[in-house]
Structure formats: C-alpha cells, structure tokens
Motif scaffolding. Structure first.
Motif, PDB file in Angstrom:
ATOM      1  N   PHE A 279      26.356  59.506 -13.674  1.00 37.01           N
ATOM      2  CA  PHE A 279      25.204  58.687 -13.286  1.00 37.01           C
ATOM      3  C   PHE A 279      23.952  59.546 -13.170  1.00 37.01           C
ATOM      4  N   LEU A 280      24.103  60.735 -12.563  1.00 39.30           N
ATOM      5  CA  LEU A 280      22.956  61.643 -12.428  1.00 39.30           C
ATOM      6  C   LEU A 280      22.403  62.045 -13.795  1.00 39.30           C
ATOM      7  N   GLN A 281      23.289  62.295 -14.734  1.00 37.99           N
ATOM      8  CA  GLN A 281      22.849  62.702 -16.064  1.00 37.99           C
ATOM      9  C   GLN A 281      22.032  61.596 -16.732  1.00 37.99           C
ATOM     10  N   VAL A 282      22.535  60.368 -16.682  1.00 36.09           N
ATOM     11  CA  VAL A 282      21.817  59.254 -17.313  1.00 36.09           C
ATOM     12  C   VAL A 282      20.495  59.015 -16.611  1.00 36.09           C
ATOM     13  N   ALA A 283      20.507  58.976 -15.270  1.00 26.43           N
ATOM     14  CA  ALA A 283      19.286  58.710 -14.522  1.00 26.43           C
ATOM     15  C   ALA A 283      18.253  59.807 -14.753  1.00 26.43           C
ATOM     16  N   SER A 284      18.685  61.067 -14.768  1.00 24.74           N
ATOM     17  CA  SER A 284      17.752  62.181 -14.982  1.00 24.74           C
ATOM     18  C   SER A 284      17.127  62.096 -16.366  1.00 24.74           C
ATOM     19  N   SER A 285      17.957  61.834 -17.360  1.00 28.55           N
ATOM     20  CA  SER A 285      17.444  61.742 -18.724  1.00 28.55           C
ATOM     21  C   SER A 285      16.410  60.624 -18.842  1.00 28.55           C
ATOM     22  N   ILE A 286      16.672  59.458 -18.231  1.00 29.00           N
ATOM     23  CA  ILE A 286      15.745  58.326 -18.305  1.00 29.00           C
ATOM     24  C   ILE A 286      14.434  58.666 -17.610  1.00 29.00           C
ATOM     25  N   LEU A 287      14.505  59.312 -16.442  1.00 23.79           N
ATOM     26  CA  LEU A 287      13.281  59.641 -15.701  1.00 23.79           C
ATOM     27  C   LEU A 287      12.497  60.746 -16.399  1.00 23.79           C
ATOM     28  N   LEU A 288      13.214  61.678 -17.048  1.00 21.85           N
ATOM     29  CA  LEU A 288      12.510  62.713 -17.812  1.00 21.85           C
ATOM     30  C   LEU A 288      11.798  62.091 -19.008  1.00 21.85           C
ATOM     31  N   GLN A 289      12.424  61.107 -19.632  1.00 22.44           N
ATOM     32  CA  GLN A 289      11.758  60.397 -20.729  1.00 22.44           C
ATOM     33  C   GLN A 289      10.535  59.638 -20.226  1.00 22.44           C
ATOM     34  N   LEU A 290      10.600  59.155 -18.976  1.00 26.58           N
ATOM     35  CA  LEU A 290       9.454  58.465 -18.390  1.00 26.58           C
ATOM     36  C   LEU A 290       8.270  59.413 -18.248  1.00 26.58           C
ATOM     37  N   GLY A 291       8.560  60.694 -18.001  1.00 29.91           N
ATOM     38  CA  GLY A 291       7.484  61.665 -17.862  1.00 29.91           C
ATOM     39  C   GLY A 291       6.691  61.865 -19.135  1.00 29.91           C
ATOM     40  N   GLN A 292       7.255  61.499 -20.285  1.00 32.01           N
ATOM     41  CA  GLN A 292       6.545  61.653 -21.551  1.00 32.01           C
ATOM     42  C   GLN A 292       5.635  60.463 -21.846  1.00 32.01           C
ATOM     43  N   ASN A 293       5.723  59.412 -21.003  1.00 36.12           N
ATOM     44  CA  ASN A 293       4.884  58.210 -21.198  1.00 36.12           C
ATOM     45  C   ASN A 293       3.482  58.498 -20.697  1.00 36.12           C
ATOM     46  N   MET A 294       2.491  58.290 -21.548  1.00 34.71           N
ATOM     47  CA  MET A 294       1.101  58.604 -21.209  1.00 34.71           C
ATOM     48  C   MET A 294       0.358  57.408 -20.596  1.00 34.71           C
ATOM     49  N   ASP A 295       0.999  56.220 -20.529  1.00 36.46           N
ATOM     50  CA  ASP A 295       0.356  55.027 -19.952  1.00 36.46           C
ATOM     51  C   ASP A 295       0.367  55.163 -18.433  1.00 36.46           C
ATOM     52  N   LYS A 296      -0.824  55.278 -17.826  1.00 35.60           N
ATOM     53  CA  LYS A 296      -0.908  55.520 -16.384  1.00 35.60           C
ATOM     54  C   LYS A 296      -0.385  54.358 -15.556  1.00 35.60           C
ATOM     55  N   THR A 297      -0.537  53.136 -16.080  1.00 37.96           N
ATOM     56  CA  THR A 297      -0.067  51.976 -15.304  1.00 37.96           C
ATOM     57  C   THR A 297       1.446  51.945 -15.204  1.00 37.96           C
ATOM     58  N   GLU A 298       2.140  52.468 -16.227  1.00 37.21           N
ATOM     59  CA  GLU A 298       3.604  52.455 -16.232  1.00 37.21           C
ATOM     60  C   GLU A 298       4.207  53.623 -15.470  1.00 37.21           C
ATOM     61  N   VAL A 299       3.426  54.661 -15.217  1.00 38.36           N
ATOM     62  CA  VAL A 299       3.967  55.835 -14.512  1.00 38.36           C
ATOM     63  C   VAL A 299       3.223  56.070 -13.206  1.00 38.36           C
ATOM     64  N   LYS A 300       2.607  55.031 -12.663  1.00 41.59           N
ATOM     65  CA  LYS A 300       1.793  55.171 -11.463  1.00 41.59           C
ATOM     66  C   LYS A 300       2.571  55.760 -10.303  1.00 41.59           C
ATOM     67  N   ASN A 301       3.798  55.278 -10.066  1.00 45.65           N
ATOM     68  CA  ASN A 301       4.620  55.743  -8.952  1.00 45.65           C
ATOM     69  C   ASN A 301       5.836  56.516  -9.446  1.00 45.65           C
ATOM     70  N   ARG A 302       5.666  57.264 -10.552  1.00 42.11           N
ATOM     71  CA  ARG A 302       6.780  58.002 -11.125  1.00 42.11           C
ATOM     72  C   ARG A 302       7.319  59.043 -10.148  1.00 42.11           C
ATOM     73  N   ASP A 303       6.423  59.717  -9.439  1.00 41.02           N
ATOM     74  CA  ASP A 303       6.859  60.757  -8.501  1.00 41.02           C
ATOM     75  C   ASP A 303       7.684  60.166  -7.371  1.00 41.02           C
ATOM     76  N   SER A 304       7.260  58.994  -6.875  1.00 42.69           N
ATOM     77  CA  SER A 304       8.020  58.348  -5.792  1.00 42.69           C
ATOM     78  C   SER A 304       9.408  57.934  -6.244  1.00 42.69           C
ATOM     79  N   VAL A 305       9.528  57.525  -7.518  1.00 47.92           N
ATOM     80  CA  VAL A 305      10.825  57.113  -8.046  1.00 47.92           C
ATOM     81  C   VAL A 305      11.728  58.327  -8.268  1.00 47.92           C
TER      82      VAL A 305
END
Length: 1017
Positions: free
Chosen positions: A947-973
């Motif tokens: 589960f950690l591997q899948v979740a980490s990979s998904i959140l790391l992929q989120l870090g590559q998203n440049m849309d500020k509205t979609e990553v507004k609370n990325r750090d909190s997540v």
C-alpha cells in the motif's frame, strides 16, 4: 321517458328532503328508546302495577287485540282511556312517521332504479352521498325501531284506548301493527326489501374503492406523505389546494364505514359474487369494532355480520373472524398513532395559519381535512372506550392527551370564523376569474358535441344548479355525466368554492361536529379527568367546556321534547367542568401565598378540631410508591431530550450520582438498609442496554447520543478530531452545532463515561460502533466490485505514470471511498479515546479471554472486536480468494484516490489536524487492513508495505502536476503517509524512506506550519 321522469321526479330534491326527514325520525326513535328505558321518564302507564296485566296481554296478542273478548283484561284502559290517548299519542304518531318514511323511501328507490341512475362518489358526489345516506338512515331507523322493547305495548295500548273512545280502531293501526311484526328480525326483512336495489347500491358502494382505501392509511404513511403539512413543499405554499375529488378529501371515515358495512349487509349477495365488494367490506371490518346508528347507539359489526350471515354464507364467517382478531390486536394502536400524528400536524397547521392567515384562502381544504380526520379519531376513541373489548392493551383505548387534540380543533374553527372574510374574498376572485371561465368553456365544448340539445337541458347547463348532477346521472340522459369526467370534476370543484362563499358553517358542522360527545357522559368526564392529571395537558383543558358548545346541535325540530332536557344538560356539564378547572388552577404556584395565608389565619383562630378523615399533607405525592422509581432517578439526571438531542455531560451526571449516593448513605443512620448493595445493583443495571423493567439505561442514552450527535457531525466534518488534545473540537467557523464537542469528548468526560457505563457499557458502545463500520465496509466492497477491472490494472501498473493517468480517468467513486474511510477512521479514533479512558478507571471484571484486552481498555495491535465484526460480514457465497482479492484492491483503491484530497480546501493541515478529518485515514487504514488480513490469514506487513508503495508512487506523480489548483494542498496530503507509518505497529520509517524521500516529508511539514504562522499573523 327516463329524462322526462328525471325532470318530473326531482330526485336530488327528494333525496335532500327525505334525508332530513329520516334523521328526524331516527332521533325520535332514539328518544323513545331512551325514555322507555329510563325509570324516571318512562310513561306512567308502563310502570303502573295495575297495568301489568294489560301490558302482558297486549304483548301476547299483538296486533290482534280483541276488545270484546278481553274486556276484563283491558278494563284499566277503559278507566283512563283519555289519559292513555293523551300520554301515548306522540309515541304512536312517531311510529306512524316511521311507516310513512318507509313508504317514501320505497317510492324514491323504485323511481331511481326506473331512471337507471348512475352512482359514483368521485363523479356525482352529492347525488351518490345523499343516496347512500338515505339507505343507511332508513336501515338505522328500522334497526332503532327493533331496539324499542315496548313498541308493541305503546302502539297496542294507544289503539285500544282509541277504539274504546271512537268505536273503531285507528285507520293506520293494521299497517302499523304488521310493520312492527315484520321487523322483529330487521336485517332479514331489510335484505328482502333491498334485493331489487342491489345493483344500484353495489355500484354506489364500489365507487368508494377509489376513496376509502387511500383514506384508511396508517399514521406512518401519513407521516411519510407529510399529510396536512403546508411546509413540506415551500414552493407550492401559495398554490390552491385542489384535486379531482375535493369533497371526498374531508368525507368522514365513520360515514364511509357505516355505508360499507350496513350497505353490504343489506345487499349481501354482492359479497359472494364480487371480489371488490369483499375487499372493501373486509377493510371496513378491520377498522373498528363498532359503527354508530345514532348518537350513542352502536352496532357490534362483527357480531351482527356473524349472526346474520351464519345461515347464508358460511365462507364469510372465516373472514369475519379474521377481521375481528386483527381489529382487537391492531386497531387500538393504529388509532393511537393517528391521534399522535394529528396532534403534531394540527399544531403545525395552526402556527402557520396564525402567522399567515392569508393562506386560509388557497389552503382552506387542508383545514377541513384536518378537522374531519381529528373528529373521526375522537369519535372512534369515544365509541370504543365506552365498549372496550377484551384485549391485552386496554391502554390503547384511553388517551391522556385528548385535551390537546380537542384544543387544536377548536383553534382551527376559531381561525375559520375570525378570517372568514379572507376565505370569501379569495374564493370570490377564484369563482369569477377561473371557475366561471373554465365552466363556460367546458359547457360550450360539450354542448356542441351533442347532436340534439333540448332547450331545458341548455338552461340547466348554463345555470349550473345542483339538480344538474342528479339529472345527468340518469341512464338515458342526453349528457351522461359518467362519460364526461372533466365536467364532473369542474362541478365538484366549483361547488366547493361556492360553499366557501356562503356555507362555511355547514362544512364546519359536517367536519368538526362533536355534539355526540354529550351522550358519552362517562367517557367525556373520564377524558377530562385523565387530561387534568397530566401536567402538560392542563393548559389545554379549556377545550372541554368549549366542546360543550357543540351540544346544542343535537336537537331536531321533529323531537321538540329534547330541547328542554338538552338545555339543562348544556348548562350543567360546562359548570361541572369549570368547577374542576378552577380546582386545578388553585394548585398553581401563583396561588400558594393565598393558600398559606388562609392556613395561617385558620390556625390563629384556633377552630375546634374536626373528626374528618385525614387529608393528604404536602409532600405526600413525593413518597415512593414503586421500587422502580429509584432505578429511574439516574436516567432523569441525564436530562436526555431525544427531540433536541440534548444530554448532560458525563462528568455532570457522575457528580450528580455521587452526590445522590452520598445523601443516601445518611439514611443508614436511621434505618437498617444496605445502601452499598442497593446502589451497586442499580448502577450495574445501568451498564446494560436495558434495565430489569425493559427501560433504556444510561448506557443506551449515551450510546445513542454519541452516535447520533457527536460522531454524525464529525463524519460530516462539522467538528474535527484533534489527536493532540485527545478530543473532538468545533471548527472556528460558525456551524449548526448546539454543543461544544470538547466538553463531551475530552479526557475528563471520557473517564466519567467509562466510570458510568463500565466495561460492559463500553462493550455495548463498541458493538454499535462496529455495526456502523461494517456498514461502511459493505459499501466500500461494492465500490471495489464496480471498479474491479481498473483497479487490477492499476495494481499492476502503479509505477507507470502515463498508464496510470489514463486509468485514473476511468476510475469512479474516489471521493466516496475516501469519505467512507474517513468515517471509519473517525469512529475508530473515538473508540480508541473511550478505551484509553477505560484503561485508567476500570476495575477488571470477568469477561471472556478474547474480549478481556479490548473491553478493559488495553491497546491491541489487532482490534479483536473489529476482527469479529469483519468475520461476521462474510457471506456463504464468497470464497477466501475473492475476499482476499477485494481487500487488496481496496487498499489500491484508497492509495490511488489520495490525490483527489489535494483539491479539497478542507484538506489543509492546521493545528495538528486536517479540517475534514482525513488524518483519521491513518487509523482506518491500519486497523481495517489488519483486521481484514487477519480474517483471511494473510501477512499484514507485506500488504501494508505494498500500500505504501502504491500511495507513494501516486503522490510522487502528483508532484509533477503543474496545475496549482490541483496541487493546492499536496503537502497536507503527503503528511498522511507519515501518519499511517507512525500509527502502524507493522510499518517503520525505513520502509517509508524506501518509497517516499524523507526530505519531501520534511519540506511538507515546513510548508504547512509556515502557512499556519502566516495565517495566525
């Protein structure tokens, strides 16, 4: 021929006249029966001992009384023949009225059959109603006649005196004597008379199929339909209340049941050949045990039906028995719930109409419906309370809250009287601007559709008089009403609107008349007494004297003898009620000073001691009468209000109980009572769901409150779980909570709760929490099944960004999954708080080995209660492999759904918590996965690491998203990963470091805390 006969016979007018006449005759028969059975009012000739031989002789020889051969037996009549004629003339003439009424009814019913009239209560309402009323009134007159035991003596004695005075018998005597003999068995003769009319009567009765079943609904369906509520659909509040059958909406249920039961008894052949007749008849038989003939004269419907149909249709006897048993078991409770519903519905209706009386214009139909429904329920209760059946629940036939319902009925009538001008003005505009126009258009269309329209019919159509309904109901009418339902609808609607202009009082009398209560003196006084003993009902007691104003409506011009008696009754009854009301009012606190002063003055005068019976002293009502009262004291201390969801804080209740127990210990100085044992027994009962009397306990009250108030609002993110403070707290923004969450969930309150309900109580609380969790797990499994194919591909390709991006678009229900997991986390967090408090205060008790650890508050890596709940969820159809696959894919589902949280503004991490409680996901993931894999006997650590591997990979992929509205609370997540590892006994920081760089977590913590400092600054 039929149309000409309809014009000449004036069927509608005759029905009206005969119904009024029949009601008068019926009241006279009732008056004669009451007079003859009352020793004080009984004719003196019947009570005179010298006339006993005459009475016996007349009864034996009636109607063939030979004056010449029996001069010795009738000598006493000869001596006082003038007095007999004068004293019995009114009785004799009343029986003549019955005979003449019967003749007119025969004639009219034959004429109606000859005209082949059409009857349908939803089409020609007045015509059908008056027809059925006439039939039932006639049958009631005959049945009432048969109940007069002295009828032969009254008629025979009068005729003897007449013949002795005039030399010949009265001309009407032969027919009258024959009629009395014929109706010795009234139902048998009546059914013979109605044989030719069966078709018409059955047609009229079957038209009730579209009205009676939908009116005869239980209170629960009324409540679901929000019946009588003006607030259920606010957008339509100003729309006029109208339907195709407006008059049917306030038609009395009692009237319909009397029609159905007596009508099908008169035409019993239809019960054997028509299934619809049987259904309607059985439905009416299940509605009660008695129907009214007149006033307090009732028929035991099941007994009458059983005895009458015994020799005719043995198959119906089983139906009657089944209906009677159903009625005795269910009917009392059904009508009790209806009265409960009506009290609340009328209260709401009154408040709305008092605030906005202009709504009486468009919504006046609701008022008449409310009055009719309430009147039916009041009279049903009174009718059955006078004749309570043998049942296990006699309390269903008494109502201590009757004063409230009567009060609301009087308030509604007062509103109609006060704002009558509003109703008239509204319906004047309605008639001129709507009814007149649509009526004109409809008539024109129908007139042009008829090949030949006689001049007189055109006049009837354009004038729209009441005779139109009857005229168009004959078999060969040029305009048969049954073929033009739209015209019938307009006629019924327009007639209702015209009544609102000039006949509101008549409708009030039809829907709210409670005058028959004056004939149920004992029940009426008992209802008043019961309501006066109920403190909450004392404010409504004025309704009883107000109801007495209805009693004057009982009299009829055909029975003038009753007027003087009724007037006396009308004066005495309110005086008695006002006297009782005055006595009750003197007990109010505001009169205490006067009472004390009077007692003091009396003491100073030193009056001589009286030997009267000792009176109850103040405080006598506080003496304990039942040991069960002690066990209820603690419940009262909780101050639980189910309506407002208010309850005392556990610490307040605990302090109150401790104070009360301390005061009890002082009793041991004066009496030999084991207070310790008593208190332990009572408190031990409070740790169970129900006490020894089956009443809810403190455990049940607090379990319900924490589930329905605290956790429900926490699940909706109205309040937040704060891990640092170990409690739930309100958000800073204003919301709908009426309590402070921390005052009920901090460490002190949880400890107080644990002391109050103990391990057994917390076990019951935990079982309820587990039930809610398993409900959420069931829904999560359904979501997994819906997305099974996508999740399988995601599990295999989680490290391929392009593939995952395409699969993410096909995945549905991500927000739903996270919402349900958050709810599970909130529940588990609360359970952890409760168990932690129990560990500190609990004295270990004897539980099973399996339950001991968790029930006494000791922390466990794997929650045994959750394991047991998950294990019990498993169905027989699912295999181990299927369950295992579902669990694995659920963890994948949760992991790939995490990026959606970054879009939610409430996902911001502040003050050691997320605003939407997603930090509780850590507890949900750890506990739920551990329990599910334990049930499936799989390696928990291995799957959580995946589960950690899948979740980490998904959140790391989120870090590559440049849309500020979609990553507004990325750090909190991203902090969720650290929380999951920190709370898990199966994961470590090294495992997380392998999947997700620690530097990213450190930066995430720095960003959220810096944002918090900026916000506070």
């Amino acid at each position: 021929m039929a149309t000409t006969m309809a014009y000449q016979q004036k069927l509608a007018e005759k029905l009206l006249v005969l119904n009024d006449r029949g009601q008068g005759v019926l009241i006279r028969m009732n008056h004669i029966k009451k007079t003859c059975t009352d020793p004080k009012r009984r004719p003196s000739f019947l009570a005179d001992k010298s006339m006993e031989g005459v009475v016996k002789y007349i009864n034996r020889k009636f109607p063939n009384i030979d004056l010449r051969g029996s001069s010795q037996q009738l000598s006493n009549i000869q001596k006082q023949k003038s007095a007999v004629l004068e004293g019995l003339s009114s009785y004799y003439e009343s029986f003549i009225d019955v005979m003449e009424f019967r003749d007119h009814v025969y004639d009219l019913l034959n004429t109606i059959d000859a005209c082949q009239c059409f009857f349908n209560i939803t089409v020609n309402f007045d015509f059908t109603k008056n027809y059925l009323d006439l039939i039932i009134t006639y049958a009631s007159v005959i049945l009432m006649l048969s109940r007069i035991d002295d009828k032969k003596v009254l008629v025979g004695m009068y005729n003897c005196a007449y013949e002795l005075s005039n030399g010949s018998s009265d001309p009407s005597y032969p027919r009258l004597g024959q009629m009395i003999l014929e109706y010795e068995h009234p139902l048998k003769k009546l059914t013979e008379e109605f044989g030719p009319h069966t078709k018409s009567v059955t047609e009229a009765l079957l038209s009730l199929h579209s009205v009676y079943p939908r009116r005869n609904l239980p209170a629960e369906q009324w409540r679901n339909a929000q019946l009588l509520s003006l607030l259920s659909v606010p957008a339509t509040m100003l729309n006029p209340a109208m339907c195709d059958t407006m008059a049917c909406e306030y038609l009395s249920m009692e009237v319909m049941e009397r029609w159905i039961i007596l009508g099908f008894l008169l035409c019993h052949t239809s019960l054997n050949i028509n299934a619809a007749s049987q259904d309607l008849w059985k439905m009416a038989l299940r509605s009660g045990l008695y129907v009214t003939l007149i006033r307090d004269e009732v028929i035991n419907i099941h007994k009458e039906c059983d005895s009458f149909l015994l020799c005719r249709y043995s198959k119906r006897l089983a139906d009657i028995k089944e209906c009677k048993e159903h009625t005795i078991v269910n009917c009392g409770a059904t009508h009790r719930e209806k009265r409960h519903f009506l009290r609340h519905a009328l209260k709401e209706l009154i408040k709305v109409l008092e605030d906005e009386p202009a709504l009486l214009g468009p919504k006046v139909l609701f008022v008449f419906m409310a009055l009719s429904f309430s009147r039916d329920e009041v009279l049903w209760l009174v009718r059955h309370a006078e004749n309570i059946p043998k049942t296990k629940t006699p309390e269903d036939f008494a109502d201590v809250h009757m004063a409230e319902l009567l009060f609301y009925m009087e308030r509604l009538q007062a509103l109609l009287g006060r704002y009558n001008y509003v109703i008239q003005r509204y319906h004047l505009q309605y008639l001129s601007q709507f009814d007149a126009l649509i009526l004109n258009d409809t008539i024109q269309v129908y007139l042009f559709s008829i090949y030949v329209c006689p001049e007189e019919e055109s006049v009837l159509m354009t004038s729209f008089v009441s005779a139109l309904s009857a005229y168009t109901s004959v078999g060969k009418a040029t305009l048969p009403l049954k073929e033009y339902p739209d015209l019938a609808k307009i006629m019924n609607m327009t007639q209702f609107h015209t009544k609102m202009m000039d006949n509101v009082d008549e409708l009030l009398n039809e829907t709210a008349d409670l005058s028959s209560l004056c004939f149920y003196t004992r029940v009426f006084e008992k209802m008043f007494s019961q309501s006066s003993e109920e403190v909450s009902m004392q404010r409504y007691l004025m309704a009883f004297p107000m109801v007495c104003t209805h009693f004057s409506q009982n009299t009829h011009q055909m029975c003038p003898e009753e007027v003087s008696n009724e007037q006396c009754f009308h004066l005495v009854k309110p005086k008695c009620l006002f006297s009782s009301l005055y006595s009750i009012l003197q007990l109010l606190p505001k009169h205490s000073a006067e009472t004390i002063s009077a007692a003091r003055n009396k003491k100073m005068k030193k009056p001589p001691p009286k030997k009267d019976a000792p009176k109850n002293k103040p405080g006598a009502e506080s003496q304990r009468k039942d040991r069960a009262v002690v066990t209820k004291i603690f419940i009262r201390m909780a101050h639980y209000n189910q309506t407002t969801q208010e309850i005392a804080r556990p610490s307040e209740l605990l302090a109150g109980i401790q104070t009360y127990v301390t005061s009890l210990y002082t009793l041991t100085r004066y009496i030999n009572v084991d207070i310790t044992r008593l208190v332990k027994n009572v408190l031990l009962q409070q740790t169970q769901p129900l006490d020894s009397h089956g009443a809810p306990t403190i455990t049940t009250l607090y379990t319900n409150w924490y589930l329905e108030s605290l956790l429900r609002q926490a699940s909706s993110a109205f309040i937040a779980h704060c891990p640092t403070m170990h409690c739930f707290v309100n958000h800073n923004v204003e919301n709908e909570q009426n309590f402070k969450a921390d005052e009920y969930s901090d460490i002190c309150e949880m400890r107080a709760l644990a002391e109050l309900i103990g391990p057994y109580g917390l076990k019951f609380l935990g079982e309820n929490l587990m039930w809610h969790i398993t409900s959420q797990v069931s829904e999560l499994k359904k979501l997994v099944f819906e997305n099974m194919d996508v999740l399988v591909q995601m599990k295999a390709n989680f490290d391929k960004p392009e593939t995952m991006q395409n699969l993410q678009k096909r995945l549905t229900g991500c927000e739903n999954v996270l919402k349900r997991m958050t709810i599970i986390g909130v529940i588990l967090s609360f359970r952890t708080m409760a168990q932690g408090a129990l560990e500190e205060v609990a004295n270990y008790v004897a539980l099973s080995v399996y339950e001991l650890a968790s029930a006494t508050g000791l922390p466990c890596d794997i929650d045994p209660a959750l394991v047991s709940a998950i294990s019990n969820m498993r169905s027989d159809n699912s295999s181990n492999e299927d369950e295992y696959k579902t669990t694995c894919l659920l963890l994948v589902y949760i992991a790939v759904s995490l990026p959606t949280l970054s879009v939610d503004p409430n996902s911001f991490y502040s003050r050691e918590r997320h605003q939407n409680n997603i930090h509780c996901l850590a507890a949900a993931v750890n506990h739920l996965s551990a329990a599910m894999f334990t049930v499936q006997n799989k390696n928990i650590e291995q799957h959580l690491k995946e589960f950690l591997q899948v979740a980490s990979s998904i959140l790391l992929q989120l870090g590559q998203n440049m849309d500020k509205t979609e990553v507004k609370n990325r750090d909190s997540v991203c902090l969720l990963l650290d929380m999951i590892v920190d709370e898990s006994p199966f994961l470590s920081q090294d495992m997380l470091e392998d999947c997700f760089p620690y530097v990213l977590l450190r930066n995430a913590y720095r960003e959220v805390h810096r944002a918090f400092i900026y916000t506070m600054g």
